[in-house]
Scaffold this active site. Structure first.
Site, PDB file in Angstrom:
ATOM      1  N   LYS A 126      -0.916  -3.849  -3.619  1.00  0.00           N
ATOM      2  CA  LYS A 126      -2.245  -3.429  -3.158  1.00  0.00           C
ATOM      3  C   LYS A 126      -2.369  -1.931  -3.367  1.00  0.00           C
ATOM      4  O   LYS A 126      -1.679  -1.146  -2.747  1.00  0.00           O
ATOM      5  CB  LYS A 126      -2.439  -3.792  -1.698  1.00  0.00           C
ATOM      6  CG  LYS A 126      -3.835  -3.466  -1.177  1.00  0.00           C
ATOM      7  CD  LYS A 126      -4.063  -4.051   0.196  1.00  0.00           C
ATOM      8  CE  LYS A 126      -4.234  -5.558   0.114  1.00  0.00           C
ATOM      9  NZ  LYS A 126      -4.595  -6.163   1.410  1.00  0.00           N
ATOM     10  N   SER A 162       0.808  -1.214   0.000  1.00  0.00           N
ATOM     11  CA  SER A 162       0.000   0.000   0.000  1.00  0.00           C
ATOM     12  C   SER A 162       0.843   1.266   0.000  1.00  0.00           C
ATOM     13  O   SER A 162       1.529   1.553  -0.968  1.00  0.00           O
ATOM     14  CB  SER A 162      -1.000  -0.023   1.168  1.00  0.00           C
ATOM     15  OG  SER A 162      -0.357   0.051   2.397  1.00  0.00           O
TER      16      SER A 162
END
Length: 435
Positions: free
Chosen positions: A371, A346
């Protein structure tokens, strides 16, 4: 304004979808999995005040609220006397009662069609799902072909409809999910912006604040007096290392997560290491699963020249098509090695790709997790909601992070001469000319 205390990762403020004036979306810029909410009283409030949870804000003009100070130390708990405290309550009964009271305005069919329309307008298919405009139109016709007798049935249909997309992040929120914040220190939060509410909640360490909360549709309204306490811990560890028989000093910095202290503490570490004579830097993002995306963006700026691209956000709606760039001079200009592995995710991937694609760093280790999706929360007319994937992050070199991850330049630690040569041969993406 209605504030739902719910477990989600949110951090980057962006404009809301333009479905219609009655929809009330807020952007959940998250690259972490958003689980179904289990918003227990103390857990939710503790996390709310410590900044560990974001708020799903179902409001007309969206704002992102990340409260950085204070955690909960409950000193008293008072329940407001009302019928909900003395009579048994059933969630389905209350949903049906609400539906009946609004039956002249909001039909069950309208709620289902409203959810369908939100997906139709805003859902971003990243190429791994089963969504097509044709299939989605057929699903609407199939669902609305028969009468929907109850609100519970409508909600079940929405759940199945969203599940058919094959996207684990797009999901339904019932009216009962999440605790509702009603007032802070006696001040009604209705109509106030997220940032106004944030200012009411925050205050000096160890001072007290009284929060009025309603627990779900059937829960009581409770007043809690809580003590603000600073609990955020630094995510930064650093040290100076000597290599090449002591002729070269390297500043090693490990960043464990992107929390409210990450940028400030990283700046402190970098300045101290520079003062100690660091010629190169190692930024260790291994096992860093992310956190606040905005913190990651601010950290990337510490290494980039003004105007260089940090990341792109991509969505079907033009409002989500943004280029995020550095807006100041870098704090350091020396070569950087970024350590990554399969648990680098992320916000960590946004930082790693920003430094890599702008020729500021080489990546060493394993392919990152992959992600990079953005979700938005929309409130439906009956108080329920849908969380929809509406965008994704793309690297400065236009690589889709989600599901792909980032391939490192080296699997094992290279010589600094190799790092310098690699960066000298790197091509920086074209800068954004008009911002």
């Amino acid at each position: 304004m209605r504030i739902i205390l719910c477990n989600a990762s949110s951090s980057l403020l962006a404009p809301s979808p333009s479905f219609n004036p009655t929809h009330k979306p807020t952007i959940l810029h998250t690259t972490a999995t958003a689980k179904n909410c289990n918003c227990w009283q103390n857990k939710a409030l503790t996390a709310l005040l410590s900044g560990a949870l974001s708020l799903n804000l179902l409001i007309a003009s969206p704002s992102s609220l990340a409260i950085q100070s204070p955690s909960l130390k409950s000193t008293s708990l008072t329940s407001t006397s009302d019928a909900s405290l003395t009579e048994p309550c059933h969630e389905d009964d209350e949903v049906e009662a609400l539906a009946q009271s609004e039956s002249q305005v909001v039909t069950n069919e309208r709620i289902v069609e409203e959810a369908w329309q939100i997906v139709n307008d805003s859902f971003l298919d990243t190429g791994r799902h089963r969504w097509t405009p044709e299939n989605w139109q057929q699903k609407r016709e199939d669902i609305l072909a028969s009468s929907i007798q109850t609100r519970s049935k409508a909600h079940d249909l929405i759940k199945r409809m969203l599940a058919s997309l094959g996207d684990p992040y797009t999901r339904f929120l019932s009216p009962a999910e999440g605790d509702e914040l009603l007032a802070v220190n006696g001040v009604d939060v209705k109509g106030k912006s997220a940032f106004e509410v944030s200012s009411l909640l925050q205050g000096p360490n160890e001072t007290f604040v009284t929060i009025e909360v309603k627990h779900g549709n059937c829960g009581p309204i409770q007043s809690l007096e809580v003590q603000r306490q600073l609990v955020a811990r630094t995510p930064v560890l650093y040290r100076l290392e000597q290599i090449d028989n002591g002729s070269t000093s390297v500043g090693y910095i490990r960043l464990k997560e992107f929390n409210a202290l990450a940028r400030k503490d990283l700046v402190t570490a970098m300045k101290r290491l520079q003062d100690m004579g660091a010629s190169f830097f190692v930024l260790d993002l291994r096992d860093n699963l992310g956190g606040l995306v905005q913190a990651g963006i601010e950290i990337a700026k510490l290494f980039l020249n003004e105007g260089e691209t940090i990341t792109y956000t991509v969505g079907r709606d033009p409002q989500y098509q943004k280029t995020i760039v550095a807006d100041s001079s870098p704090l350091v200009t020396t070569p950087v090695i970024v350590l990554v592995n399969n648990k680098t995710a992320s916000a960590s991937e946004i930082v790693a790709s920003a430094l890599h694609d702008n020729c500021r760093a080489v990546l060493v280790g394993e392919r990152t997790f992959g992600k990079g999706l953005i979700q938005s929360v929309f409130e439906l007319h009956d108080g329920s909601g849908v969380v929809v994937t509406i965008g994704m992050y793309v690297t400065p070199n236009h690589m889709d992070i989600n599901g792909n991850g980032i391939e490192p330049d080296y699997q094992s630690f290279p010589a600094w001469n190799d790092v310098t040569e690699h960066l000298s041969q790197c091509n920086v993406p074209a800068r954004v000319k008009n911002r």
